[in-house]
Every structure is written in C-alpha cells, then in structure tokens.
Design a protein around this motif. Sequence first.
Motif, PDB file in Angstrom:
ATOM      1  N   LEU A  95       8.418  -0.265   2.025  1.00 42.54           N
ATOM      2  CA  LEU A  95       7.794  -1.055   3.097  1.00 42.54           C
ATOM      3  C   LEU A  95       7.447  -2.473   2.651  1.00 42.54           C
ATOM      4  N   GLN A 122       5.620   7.856  13.233  1.00 37.89           N
ATOM      5  CA  GLN A 122       5.325   9.095  12.510  1.00 37.89           C
ATOM      6  C   GLN A 122       6.480  10.072  12.645  1.00 37.89           C
ATOM      7  N   ILE A 162      10.503   8.267   7.701  1.00 37.30           N
ATOM      8  CA  ILE A 162      10.560   7.210   8.716  1.00 37.30           C
ATOM      9  C   ILE A 162      11.673   6.195   8.448  1.00 37.30           C
ATOM     10  N   SER A 208       0.381   3.300   5.074  1.00 34.56           N
ATOM     11  CA  SER A 208       1.461   4.277   5.218  1.00 34.56           C
ATOM     12  C   SER A 208       0.990   5.561   4.565  1.00 34.56           C
ATOM     13  N   GLY A 209       1.682   6.636   4.828  1.00 31.26           N
ATOM     14  CA  GLY A 209       1.258   7.890   4.225  1.00 31.26           C
ATOM     15  C   GLY A 209       2.348   8.941   4.247  1.00 31.26           C
ATOM     16  N   SER A 210       2.248   9.849   3.309  1.00 25.79           N
ATOM     17  CA  SER A 210       3.180  10.981   3.234  1.00 25.79           C
ATOM     18  C   SER A 210       2.359  12.179   2.800  1.00 25.79           C
ATOM     19  N   GLU A 211       2.384  13.240   3.584  1.00 24.18           N
ATOM     20  CA  GLU A 211       1.571  14.396   3.199  1.00 24.18           C
ATOM     21  C   GLU A 211       2.303  15.700   3.435  1.00 24.18           C
ATOM     22  N   THR A 251       5.253  11.911   7.563  1.00 20.22           N
ATOM     23  CA  THR A 251       5.307  10.567   6.994  1.00 20.22           C
ATOM     24  C   THR A 251       4.924   9.598   8.098  1.00 20.22           C
ATOM     25  N   ASN A 252       4.179   8.563   7.753  1.00 20.35           N
ATOM     26  CA  ASN A 252       3.773   7.627   8.799  1.00 20.35           C
ATOM     27  C   ASN A 252       3.636   6.213   8.260  1.00 20.35           C
ATOM     28  N   CYS A 253       3.604   5.287   9.172  1.00 18.04           N
ATOM     29  CA  CYS A 253       3.409   3.880   8.813  1.00 18.04           C
ATOM     30  C   CYS A 253       2.729   3.174   9.975  1.00 18.04           C
ATOM     31  N   MET A 305       7.138   4.746  -1.026  1.00 16.23           N
ATOM     32  CA  MET A 305       6.846   4.183   0.293  1.00 16.23           C
ATOM     33  C   MET A 305       6.366   2.742   0.192  1.00 16.23           C
ATOM     34  N   VAL A 309      -5.474   8.633   4.895  1.00 13.78           N
ATOM     35  CA  VAL A 309      -5.898   7.398   4.237  1.00 13.78           C
ATOM     36  C   VAL A 309      -7.349   7.097   4.615  1.00 13.78           C
ATOM     37  N   ARG A 341       6.015   9.539  -4.603  1.00 12.89           N
ATOM     38  CA  ARG A 341       6.243   9.315  -3.158  1.00 12.89           C
ATOM     39  C   ARG A 341       5.484   8.091  -2.663  1.00 12.89           C
ATOM     40  N   PHE A 366       0.830  -1.203   0.000  1.00  8.92           N
ATOM     41  CA  PHE A 366       0.000   0.000   0.000  1.00  8.92           C
ATOM     42  C   PHE A 366       0.865   1.254   0.000  1.00  8.92           C
ATOM     43  N   PHE A 392       0.454   5.765  -0.061  1.00 10.89           N
ATOM     44  CA  PHE A 392      -0.450   6.921  -0.044  1.00 10.89           C
ATOM     45  C   PHE A 392       0.378   8.184   0.083  1.00 10.89           C
ATOM     46  N   ALA A 393       0.019   9.206  -0.671  1.00 11.35           N
ATOM     47  CA  ALA A 393       0.674  10.511  -0.527  1.00 11.35           C
ATOM     48  C   ALA A 393      -0.339  11.597  -0.833  1.00 11.35           C
ATOM     49  N   ALA A 394      -0.143  12.758  -0.214  1.00 11.74           N
ATOM     50  CA  ALA A 394      -1.124  13.837  -0.336  1.00 11.74           C
ATOM     51  C   ALA A 394      -0.429  15.184  -0.360  1.00 11.74           C
ATOM     52  N   SER A 395      -1.121  16.145  -0.943  1.00 10.72           N
ATOM     53  CA  SER A 395      -0.571  17.504  -0.992  1.00 10.72           C
ATOM     54  C   SER A 395      -1.710  18.502  -1.097  1.00 10.72           C
TER      55      SER A 395
END
Lengths: 499, 448
Positions: free
Chosen positions: A100, B139, B113, B38-41, B26-28, A96, A366, A92, A73, A75-78
């Motif tokens: 992972l 995070q 991370i 996971s995420g990156s914003e 950034t997180n997981c 990730m 997410v 991005r 999975f 996810f990225a946001a802006s």
Amino acid sequence: MPEIDPTFLELPLDVLADSAVAAMSTIPDLEYGDIRVHRDLIQAIHVREHDLVSLSEFEPRGFGVRLVVDGSFGFAASSELSASAVAAAVKRAVGMARELRPLLAERYELAEEPPHRATWVSPYSLNPLAVANEEKVGLMLDACEAALAAGARFAEFYTLQVQENRFFVSTEGSRILQQRVRLHPVLEVGIPDEEGGGLVETMRSSSRPVGRGFEYFIEHDFKGEAPELVELLREKLAAPTVVPGPRDLVLDPSNLWLTIHESVAHGTELDRALGYEANFAGTTFATPDLVGSLHYGSPLMHVTGDRVEPFGLATVGYDDEGVSSQRWDIIREGVLVGYQLNRQMAKRFDQPRSNGCAFSDSFSHVPLQRMPNVCLQPDPEHDTTLAELLSQVDEGIYIWGDKSWSIDQQRFNFQFTGQRFYRIHKGRLAGQLRDVAYQSRTPDFWGHMAGIGGRSSWRLEGAMNCGKGQPEQVAPVSHGCPPALFRQINVLNVRSEAR
Amino acid sequence: MRLSELVEQGLDSGAAVVLASHASSTNCRIANNTVTTSGSEESSSAACAAISGDRVAVRAADVQAASEVTRLAEQAASGVASSPPAPDAMPLLGPLEAASQRGGAPLVEDEGISAVITDLEGALEASRREGLELYAYVQSSSQIELLGTRTGVRLHAGRTTGSLSMTLKTKDHLGSVWTGGMARSLKDLDAARMYSRLVARLGWTRRRVELPPGQYEVILEPSAVADMLIRLGWEMHARGADEGRTVFATGGGSRVGEQMYSPEVTLESDPGDPEMPSADFVRTARSSEYSSIFDNGLAAPRASWIERGVQQDLICPRRWAADHHHPVKADAENLVMRGSDTSLEQMISTSKRCLLVTSLWYIRDVDPSSLLLTGLTRDGLFLIENGEVVGAVNNFRFNESPVRVLARTSEIGRAELALSREMGDAVYVKAPSLRVDGFFMSSASEAI
C-alpha cells in the motif's frame, strides 16, 4: 485489590512478545512496532419471565501486531498464540504496508510517549465472571417473577459481563499488563397498551453499564425495583399523549448522557474532525480551525475527557498504544478548547503527546482514536438540586432514561426519546406524559442550556456498545453529568410522526 | 488444525452440538486521498453445547488445538446440570430430518484486496489530480463453519465476501457523494466504474437546492432500500407478533395473511441465489426468537416473507411453532426483494418532481408498534425535475416505517446486490430502487 487473572498469565505472553520484537528487529526500515495480546471473558445471560433463554460464554483471544515501515502502516492478527504465528503475522503486516506504500500521500507518524512498564487492574470487589451462574440466573429470575407478580405481562432481563485482559509490548520499550471488568444488567417489563390496540409498551430499570464488579448488581436490588417499574409503566400507559411544540426540558442524567455522547463526545473526536471517518461514522462541525472560538454551548458548559474516572467504562491505566491515562478539558465556558487524541492524531494536531484515546475492541482490530469518558461537569459554585432546576420551569417536560437516539453525520441534527416523561407545571412534576421525542441542532441545544445541577446530582452513566470504524468496532464508554435545564427545545409526538 | 477434527474432538468429549469456524479477512481504509490503516486477520473458534434432557449449557472460545475443544466440552458438561430447563428444548435433529449438504466443499480462501489495489490507486491519483477528496473502505473476507451433532448431523457452510464503499467530496466539502458495492469476490466489483459514477454525481452537487421538511415522493436507491428491508426483517419473528411486541401484531393475533404492503412487493430469502449463496441450515450457539440451539441443522430453504404485498409466515423455531400452532420457519441469511426490468435511469427519466435518495444513516427504532424509524439521508440527496437531476438538496432527518414505505411503493426498479450503509456486508441483500409516495422528511439537516 484484584490481581491479574493467572489464567491470562499462563498464556505464552513473553514468547509472543519476544517473537514480535525479534521479527520486527529484522526489518531495516521499521519505524515503530507493537504487539497486543487480548483475552476477553464474556458472558451474556438472557432471562424471560420464568425461563433462562440463553447463557452464552465466549472467550475471544489472540494477538495483533502493528508496525510502521517507511511511513506506511501495517497490521495483522491471529487467534493462534504461537511464535510462528507471530512471525507470519509480522510478515503479512510488512507485506501490506509495502503493497500500500504507493497509495500513500501522508506518512503515518506517532507523537512521542515515554515507555511504560506497568501492571494495572481496575478496582472491583466481586469479579462478575467468578460469581456462580446459578446465583446470577436466580437473581434475574427473581426480578422477573417480582415484575410478573406486580402485573407485568412480560419481564425480560439481560446481563452482559466482561473481563478484559491485555498485554502490550512496543519496540519503544513499553511492557504493560492490564485487567478490567464491566457489566450491564438491565430489566425490562412490558404491559399491553389496551388504548393503543393491545400492543406492548415497555420500561427499563434504572441500572446502567458500569466498570464495576458484581457488587453493583447486588446493590441495585432489581427485585425491589421490579414492582415500582410496573407501576410506573401503568401510569405511563394512562398518561396523556404529548402536544408537540417547543418546550422547556429538564433532562435527567439517565437521559442527558446519551445526548452528550452523540452531540459532544463524538463531535470532539479529532479523527472525525480530520475526515478519517468520513466514509462511515461521519465527520463533525467542530473542526480544528475553530478551537478556541467555537461556541459549542452556553457558558455553563464545562466538558472534560478522561480515562481515569473511577468505575468509568473507558477508564484504563494505559491505552492501546501504551499512553498513560489522563484528564483534560474539551469545552470550557461553552467554548471548544480540546479534542480526543491518539498518538497519530496528536502528531497531526501538533500536540506534544496523545491524551490516551487509542482503543481496539479486539486483538484482530487496529486501535483507533476512540472516546474516553466524556463528562459534563456540575455547577462549580452551587450544589443545585433537581428540584431547584424544576422550580425554574413554568411549563415543560422532565425526561428520564434513554431509548431511541439518532444524529446526523456532522453531529448537527439529533432526535432522542426516553423511558419516562413528566409534565412540569409551575415548577413541579405533574404526572407522566407519553410519546415524547425531542429534536434539535447541537449548538442550538447546548446554547439553550439555562441551568445545571450541582455535584450531588452528578451521575455516571454510559454505554457498552459505541460503534465506530471500518471494520466496525464497539467500545464501552461512560458519561457523567448532572441534570440540566434546556429552554424551548422542539418536542415531537412519535405517534403522530408515524401517521 | 482442521475444523472436522475440532468438531469430532468436541463430540468425543461429550458435547451434543459443536460449531467450529475459521475466518479470515483483509481490509484497507482511505481518507483524505491517502491510505490510513490496513489489516489482515485470521481466527478459529469453536462452541460446544452440552445437552442433558431439557437442559443446555454452552461454552465458546477462540481455539487452536483439539485439547482446547475438549476443555470447552467439559466446561459445558459441568454447567449443564445446574442450568434450569430450557424453554425451547426439543430433541436434536438426526441426519434424515436435518438439511442435506448442498454442493461440495465451499470456497473459503480469503483473496485479499490485491484485486482492487490498481483501481484504487487510479482513483486516488484521479481524485488528487482533480482537486477532490476520496474516502474509501475495501474488505475481503471468508468464513467456513462446520456443524456437528451427536445425532450424526455434519454440515458445512462457507462464504466469501468482497465489499467496497467510497465517498468523494469537493475540496470545500460542499459536495459529498457515496457509493458502495458487495459481491462474492472483489474481482466482481469495478472500482474504476464506481469512482466514475461518483465523479458524475459530484457534478450534480454544483447546484444546491434548499428544501423544507415535509412529505416527498422519493426514489430510494438499493442501499437505502436494503437498510429498510434489514430493519423489517429483524421484526419478522412469530414470537414478537404472538406477544404483541412488533408491528406484525394486532390486538389479539398476528398480521400474517394481511395485505400490509403494495401488491408490487415480494420479499424472499434464497440460499441458492448464485450471486449471494448462503447457508441453508440453522447453526447457532445461542437461542433467541429467531433460532434455537436445539434446531441446529434445521433446513433453511428458500422462503417467502412477503408475496404480492401479503405478509407470509414469520420466523419460528420448532418449540415455539409446536406450542403455538405455527409452521416451523428457519431464519434466513439473505433477503431478496423482487425487482423489475426498469433501470434507475428510466425511473429518473419518468419522474416529474421527486427526491433521489442514495443512502440512509443512523437509523434507529422510535416506535415498535408501527416500526417507526428515524434516520437521515446522507451523501447524495438530489432533486429530480422533469426527468432530470437538477441539483443536490439539503439532507433531511426522516421519521418513517419500512411497512409504510413498502405500502406506498408505486414503482420498483431493477434489483441488485446492495451494500447497506449502516450494516456493511454483514447481510446479503438484493434490493431494487423504489419509488415511494409521501416519504416523511421530518426536519432538515445541514450536515454535508
């Protein structure tokens, strides 16, 4: 019928969607991808006594891209609404997902959902964000003035209003535009409790958060309710303190909704049941192996999940994974029969389809499996009234309104208070009590439900700020229920608990 | 787009106060021994306040271009005339009255991370190998803010935070333990060591002890103390006390100056603390009991809230201070409870019989007049007998007040940066372990 706000349509929605799909099309092992563009218009007004304390307006907006690459999975946001920002976010998210990938023990997979191309707007007459601020502040100040004139020392009024716009496009072919509004106006009055050392006791209005327009505010007549609230609060301050011990309770919908929220709605989230929230929001005793056999409560208990209830705070046309909204059974005749699902949970639970419970509170978060409207259905055979329920109690307490709430991480042990508490004596209300809390264990509590109101007594209540997930997200949700009778529930005296 | 350009654009467009910020994170998440999400914003936002005399109007939005800040400033300006007078109106501070810029440009890059991925992979492999279940959240985040006012104030603040929390369970879910940590950077957290600590504690859960509700001597670990301190801090505003609405009120006044707590207790805020540096000036787009939009730029230096058990001054914006004869006291962004040299291990070793409380959960107000809170123990409640942990105890609901907890504190351990179980890394708290007499566990919870 309201239409999508043109200022949302002026955002470069197609540019962003096309950029996301184009960037994802270059990923050789992409299994799924979507983009959500969010824009919220949020206004919070806070009035106290004679003054406007604050009027905050915030317009968060941006996009989030979600994808699955080789079972992993990303996810990225802006907040930057440009094609280049989308391309960078896809990069991005892929980065990730690949970084992972070695940590994965289980592939991220989604249940099937047909693509939808649709536009959906919630029904309302008066968009709260379109009403002049002077009018709103004036109505709030009028209510405060009415409370002060009736003898309140303090009068405080909060109104939170949201217009939520979303645009969803997936690599499966969905393209969905949505808009909904919600608001929560609440007046609170305060009077010093001379018996209690002069500290202030408060009471809130009967208003509730709703998926409606400003017409709800106008219909409510806060100015008219304000002096009634002051009088009720005076009565409460003069009321005897409760003697703790087991009591029969009749819970008004204004109180019972929160008990449903905590002990039933959170308890039947499948992601909790499968451990996805074990590090934060918690798990549940209602585990999947118990579906069809767990006696959650008395046979009177029929609980449904839905995202279609008119004016519900969780009501949408489509969820944040593009799943069309539905209604289904969670507890039937007191037995656990279903869960709340998003597409990932549906796949893990071997269900052919999600029931549409994915929600993200922001472009930057997410979508998680979040609560739909979870409602306790009324007595299907008799339109039982509140008075009829009260008549079944020789000695007990009728509780109105919600206040303090807490429940353990497996949804067993809970404790709630309320706004007002009335002694029930020989089937009738016999004046207010004070300092009441009730504490119980979920299956015991629901197992002791001995009576339930009919269709005419059913009301939709709810919350704007249900919390869950890491990073934490808040979600609006409604719970409909009738009043209900519970036998021999443990009642505490909060004053003696504090000593 | 640089934040300074957004601020100057807003001021040039007529705003009296502009607050611009850029945030990234950034997180997981891990559950059941695997990564779940996971995420990156990243986002940029601005708030513009128009002020005309004693009237104010504010508009805020996520922005990406200077033209959008102009729009916000213009919208605020058009709203100010119809706003009623603000009860907290004061003249804006000038550069000489406001805080001074401390230090150079802050570090604001989110480090991601990656620093803990290897250790997390090791923990996951170990958990799978040992037949355990690991749940975790990591995070990394950063934020820079720039405040500008038409009176010439220009102040910036930056903050980076890394946080990691982990829950480890036995396969049968009869044992469950939690730990969490936070720091300026994930590089300063030792995920491998945190995992080892969890494994050791999971060993303590092999023996289970059922205890009834009642009053117990407890050792609250720093995370649990942090949750209590945060709740206490929320009530420490002068207005609430003046109006008789908080535990700091008496019938006709406030409890400032009263010995409310054990003489061992000292609570401060220190924006200069090297482990948790915070902004030392007020910046807000909304007025409340804690701060006023007219006070933007006000210095928020080191502050004492409790000194040797005596309640000190409460948070008080300028207008309320002027009208009610209080000293001005700015809200703070961190809390530091002074500790000792005594380690948690030493506190355990000197205990005859007490409970060790790792973390608290679902804490809510019950009675504001006493600040009675309810909540639960979670993922690590242990019985200590004769200096040793002898087993895991069933969880409890508690009904307690932070005021009573600090009044009945009989021993204070070493202070450390503590991750609140409920609030996460939103608030910096440095807290010690506390020994508290008569902590009220009001009912048992079978949740594990």
